[in-house]
Scaffold this motif. Structure first.
Motif, PDB file in Angstrom:
ATOM      1  N   ARG A 173      22.647  30.110  71.186  1.00 30.70           N
ATOM      2  CA  ARG A 173      22.304  31.537  71.127  1.00 30.70           C
ATOM      3  C   ARG A 173      21.771  32.024  72.471  1.00 30.70           C
ATOM      4  N   ALA A 174      21.010  31.176  73.156  1.00 26.91           N
ATOM      5  CA  ALA A 174      20.483  31.546  74.470  1.00 26.91           C
ATOM      6  C   ALA A 174      21.627  31.711  75.470  1.00 26.91           C
ATOM      7  N   GLN A 175      22.587  30.803  75.439  1.00 25.96           N
ATOM      8  CA  GLN A 175      23.746  30.892  76.342  1.00 25.96           C
ATOM      9  C   GLN A 175      24.550  32.157  76.075  1.00 25.96           C
ATOM     10  N   ASP A 176      24.714  32.501  74.792  1.00 24.56           N
ATOM     11  CA  ASP A 176      25.490  33.680  74.419  1.00 24.56           C
ATOM     12  C   ASP A 176      24.889  34.965  74.985  1.00 24.56           C
ATOM     13  N   ARG A 177      23.559  34.975  75.142  1.00 22.84           N
ATOM     14  CA  ARG A 177      22.913  36.182  75.668  1.00 22.84           C
ATOM     15  C   ARG A 177      22.694  36.104  77.180  1.00 22.84           C
ATOM     16  N   GLY A 178      23.165  35.000  77.815  1.00 23.41           N
ATOM     17  CA  GLY A 178      23.138  34.910  79.263  1.00 23.41           C
ATOM     18  C   GLY A 178      21.999  34.120  79.877  1.00 23.41           C
ATOM     19  N   ASN A 179      21.162  33.485  79.043  1.00 24.87           N
ATOM     20  CA  ASN A 179      20.071  32.677  79.595  1.00 24.87           C
ATOM     21  C   ASN A 179      20.571  31.337  80.120  1.00 24.87           C
ATOM     22  N   PRO A 180      20.006  30.838  81.222  1.00 23.65           N
ATOM     23  CA  PRO A 180      20.298  29.456  81.624  1.00 23.65           C
ATOM     24  C   PRO A 180      19.681  28.503  80.604  1.00 23.65           C
ATOM     25  N   THR A 181      20.327  27.373  80.361  1.00 21.76           N
ATOM     26  CA  THR A 181      19.830  26.413  79.365  1.00 21.76           C
ATOM     27  C   THR A 181      19.884  24.990  79.913  1.00 21.76           C
ATOM     28  N   VAL A 182      19.005  24.147  79.373  1.00 24.49           N
ATOM     29  CA  VAL A 182      18.999  22.714  79.698  1.00 24.49           C
ATOM     30  C   VAL A 182      18.825  21.949  78.392  1.00 24.49           C
ATOM     31  N   ASP A 183      19.731  21.008  78.117  1.00 26.76           N
ATOM     32  CA  ASP A 183      19.637  20.245  76.868  1.00 26.76           C
ATOM     33  C   ASP A 183      18.571  19.158  76.956  1.00 26.76           C
TER      34      ASP A 183
END
Length: 294
Positions: free
Chosen positions: A249-259
């Protein structure tokens, strides 16, 4: 003495065979043997890293026998991290503040030194996945108040976070954690209300989930991300699944993410160096090896 005999006698003694492992109950699910086994092979080190199942009632006796059993050290996982704090002979100050030991070194005299590498692994994972991350740039929001949250919050405060906001379903537990960790770094700690958790995302530079919500077989994390700045880094320490609903969901709204896998891999590095004498690297090949069959 002939030249041949001289060359034979001058050969260095073979390197000692070094044993380390992970103590837990249960411990069959641990991925640590895959991590350390990969590095042992990669760096051509004579040694092994094994699973050591230990029931809670046997832990104190088992950890004291590590030297006699031929171990140079161990990782400690659930449910023994707090028991290890009481069992070792010397504790690193940060592990004392966190209230848990996850790595133990067996010294030559058999005494045990305990430290905690979870915070190191957390920060190294963020930096590796998003090199623009700087804890000092603004508030961090941490979901959860368990053992992992303790290490994460301590690391953020030590790294200069101006404020850490703790959100936990049981507010009293979050308040206890905040009381234990206040005084680390120069930042402040705010304990928020879980029912209003979305409100605390405003102006945050980091959102990290340390709960089991979103883990395979568990309930998903119900969190409205509307107030979260699009520039904020979103991290989930869960790595099964690797792409949690929060990260998607974070990626879909454009946030950078780290697993979350990198935290597991990076937290293993200091222990490997202490036991086997080489600071290992986290590579794509290692990630692929660890994920195989997960």
């Amino acid at each position: 003495m002939s030249n041949t005999l001289k060359s034979v006698s001058a050969k260095a003694a073979p390197a000692p065979f070094l044993r380390a492992g992970v103590m837990g109950w249960p411990v069959d699910h641990s991925l640590s043997p895959k991590v350390h086994g990969f590095w042992l092979q990669q760096y051509d080190i004579e040694g092994e890293y094994v699973r050591i199942p230990v029931a809670p009632q046997d832990f104190a006796q088992k950890i004291k026998s590590l030297k006699a059993d031929g171990f140079v050290g161990v990782n400690v996982t659930v449910p023994h991290k707090q028991a290890a704090l009481r069992a070792v002979d010397e504790i690193h100050p940060l592990a004392q503040r966190i209230g848990a030991v996850n790595t133990v070194v067996v010294r030559e005299d058999g005494s045990l030194f305990g430290f905690n590498t979870d915070g190191f692994g957390f920060l190294e994972n963020l930096k590796a996945g998003f090199n623009a991350f700087d804890a000092g740039n603004g508030p961090a929001v941490v979901l959860g108040a368990g053992g992992a949250a303790r290490a994460v919050i301590a690391a953020l405060l030590d790294a200069g976070a101006p404020e850490v906001r703790i959100l936990n379903r049981t507010k009293e537990r979050a308040e206890d954690l905040a009381k234990d960790l206040r005084g680390l770094g120069s930042g402040s700690i705010l304990v928020g209300d879980w029912e209003r958790r979305g409100d605390y995302l405003q102006d945050a530079v980091l959102l990290t989930n340390t709960t089991t919500l979103g883990m395979h077989g568990r309930r998903s994390l119900d969190l409205d991300l509307t107030a979260l700045p699009q520039s904020a880094l979103v991290n989930d320490i869960v790595y099964v699944p690797l792409q949690t609903d929060l990260l998607a969901r974070a990626q879909d709204r454009g946030n950078p993410t780290v697993d979350g896998l990198g935290m597991l891999l990076h937290q293993a590095r200091p222990g490997f160096e202490a036991w086997f004498g080489r600071l290992p690297e986290v590579t794509d090949a290692l990630r692929a090896h660890v994920l195989k069959g997960v």
